[in-house]
Motif scaffolding. Structure first.
Motif, mmCIF file in Angstrom:
data_model
loop_
_atom_site.group_PDB
_atom_site.id
_atom_site.type_symbol
_atom_site.label_atom_id
_atom_site.label_comp_id
_atom_site.label_asym_id
_atom_site.label_seq_id
_atom_site.Cartn_x
_atom_site.Cartn_y
_atom_site.Cartn_z
ATOM 1 N N ALA A 187 0.816 -1.222 0.000
ATOM 2 C CA ALA A 187 0.000 0.000 0.000
ATOM 3 C C ALA A 187 0.850 1.272 0.000
ATOM 4 O O ALA A 187 0.640 2.177 0.808
ATOM 5 C CB ALA A 187 -0.968 0.011 1.173
ATOM 6 N N LYS A 188 1.796 1.369 -0.923
ATOM 7 C CA LYS A 188 2.602 2.579 -1.057
ATOM 8 C C LYS A 188 1.694 3.748 -1.409
ATOM 9 O O LYS A 188 0.985 3.734 -2.422
ATOM 10 C CB LYS A 188 3.663 2.383 -2.134
ATOM 11 C CG LYS A 188 4.662 3.520 -2.253
ATOM 12 C CD LYS A 188 5.733 3.188 -3.292
ATOM 13 C CE LYS A 188 6.742 4.295 -3.473
ATOM 14 N NZ LYS A 188 7.764 3.944 -4.496
ATOM 15 N N THR A 189 1.683 4.782 -0.555
ATOM 16 C CA THR A 189 0.708 5.873 -0.636
ATOM 17 C C THR A 189 1.417 7.222 -0.689
ATOM 18 O O THR A 189 2.224 7.528 0.195
ATOM 19 C CB THR A 189 -0.228 5.835 0.590
ATOM 20 O OG1 THR A 189 -0.835 4.543 0.682
ATOM 21 C CG2 THR A 189 -1.295 6.906 0.492
ATOM 22 N N PRO A 190 1.135 8.047 -1.696
ATOM 23 C CA PRO A 190 1.812 9.347 -1.777
ATOM 24 C C PRO A 190 1.209 10.376 -0.824
ATOM 25 O O PRO A 190 0.025 10.344 -0.499
ATOM 26 C CB PRO A 190 1.581 9.765 -3.228
ATOM 27 C CG PRO A 190 0.283 9.113 -3.592
ATOM 28 C CD PRO A 190 0.250 7.803 -2.844
ATOM 29 N N PHE A 191 2.055 11.282 -0.363
ATOM 30 C CA PHE A 191 1.601 12.489 0.335
ATOM 31 C C PHE A 191 2.614 13.583 0.065
ATOM 32 O O PHE A 191 3.699 13.332 -0.478
ATOM 33 C CB PHE A 191 1.398 12.250 1.834
ATOM 34 C CG PHE A 191 2.656 12.024 2.635
ATOM 35 C CD1 PHE A 191 3.252 13.058 3.337
ATOM 36 C CD2 PHE A 191 3.225 10.760 2.706
ATOM 37 C CE1 PHE A 191 4.406 12.856 4.083
ATOM 38 C CE2 PHE A 191 4.386 10.536 3.459
ATOM 39 C CZ PHE A 191 4.968 11.587 4.144
ATOM 40 N N SER A 192 2.282 14.802 0.399
ATOM 41 C CA SER A 192 3.174 15.919 0.083
ATOM 42 C C SER A 192 3.103 16.986 1.162
ATOM 43 O O SER A 192 2.163 17.034 1.960
ATOM 44 C CB SER A 192 2.811 16.535 -1.280
ATOM 45 O OG SER A 192 1.494 17.049 -1.257
ATOM 46 N N ILE A 193 4.128 17.822 1.177
ATOM 47 C CA ILE A 193 4.187 18.987 2.063
ATOM 48 C C ILE A 193 4.414 20.203 1.183
ATOM 49 O O ILE A 193 5.411 20.264 0.453
ATOM 50 C CB ILE A 193 5.309 18.856 3.107
ATOM 51 C CG1 ILE A 193 5.052 17.657 4.026
ATOM 52 C CG2 ILE A 193 5.429 20.138 3.936
ATOM 53 C CD1 ILE A 193 6.178 17.385 5.013
ATOM 54 N N ALA A 194 3.490 21.130 1.238
ATOM 55 C CA ALA A 194 3.581 22.353 0.435
ATOM 56 C C ALA A 194 4.028 23.510 1.316
ATOM 57 O O ALA A 194 3.597 23.640 2.465
ATOM 58 C CB ALA A 194 2.230 22.671 -0.209
#
Length: 220
Positions: free
Chosen positions: A118-125
């Motif tokens: 379950a490799k899941t992307p997330f980000s920090i803006a």
């Protein structure tokens, strides 16, 4: 200052149970770790930091004994003369407090220690001036999994944690600063991944997985 788990130490003026970095061993030996961070309290002007006995220096000792650690070489502080440069950079409100939903998986998807799913992307803006160097440090807020890149889970599932990866898919070492850029352009977004990780030889059991991290941005 935070302890190795990322919990802020709240003791002021004297040692206390809320200002503990760790415990000494039965033989009196110790190996403790923590982090010191700067907190913005008002308008920032450029200059250098000069810790003094009345502020900016932490003293370590054994609780309720008056005994200093390390043969009285027991102070912790930011290095004297550390430069502070006035820059405008902050985390976007949409990135500051995130919940990352991950897919439901079956324990059979973890055949052995170190199995992932379950490799899941997330980000920090960020909202930044140009040409700002940016680094991030992640620490676990849900305990130590025993794996340097894996957050422990506080959920009901057992034998599984959550591993953090950088944009290239490489594991992120918790507690170590990760340089993201040497100079920002406009308002950057940095990408990461989270994935389930089987922690050991014991079978993974069904249940919830709930892992949390505290991330600290540093700018230069």
């Amino acid at each position: 200052m935070r302890n190795a788990s990322g919990t802020p130490l709240t003791g002021t003026g004297a040692c206390g149970t809320t200002s503990s970095l760790g415990n000494t061993g039965a033989d009196g030996s110790f190996n403790v770790a923590g982090t010191i961070e700067l907190v913005k309290t008002g308008t920032i002007s450029g200059g250098t930091i000069q810790p003094t006995a009345s502020g900016g220096i932490y003293y370590s000792g054994v609780l309720n004994t008056g005994v200093p650690l390390n043969n009285s070489s027991n102070t912790l502080s930011i290095a004297s003369g550390t430069p502070v440069r006035q820059v405008t950079c902050s985390v976007s409100s949409l990135s500051a407090n995130q919940t990352i939903p991950m897919a439901t998986v079956n324990p059979s998807m973890f055949p052995g220690s170190g199995s992932v799913a379950a490799k899941t992307p997330f980000s920090i803006a960020l909202i930044c001036d140009a040409n700002v160097g940016v680094a991030v440090t992640f620490v676990s807020a849900t305990g130590n999994s025993g794996i340097a890149s894996v957050l422990a889970s506080g959920g009901t599932a057992t034998g599984v944690g959550v591993q953090l990866l950088n944009a290239s898919g490489a594991p992120i070492t918790l507690g170590d600063p990760l340089q993201l850029t040497s100079g920002t352009v406009a308002n950057p977004t940095f990408n990461f991944f989270a994935q389930y990780w089987r922690l050991g030889s014991a079978p993974v059991t069904s249940g919830s997985v709930n892992a949390s991290t505290i991330f600290t941005m540093s700018y230069q």
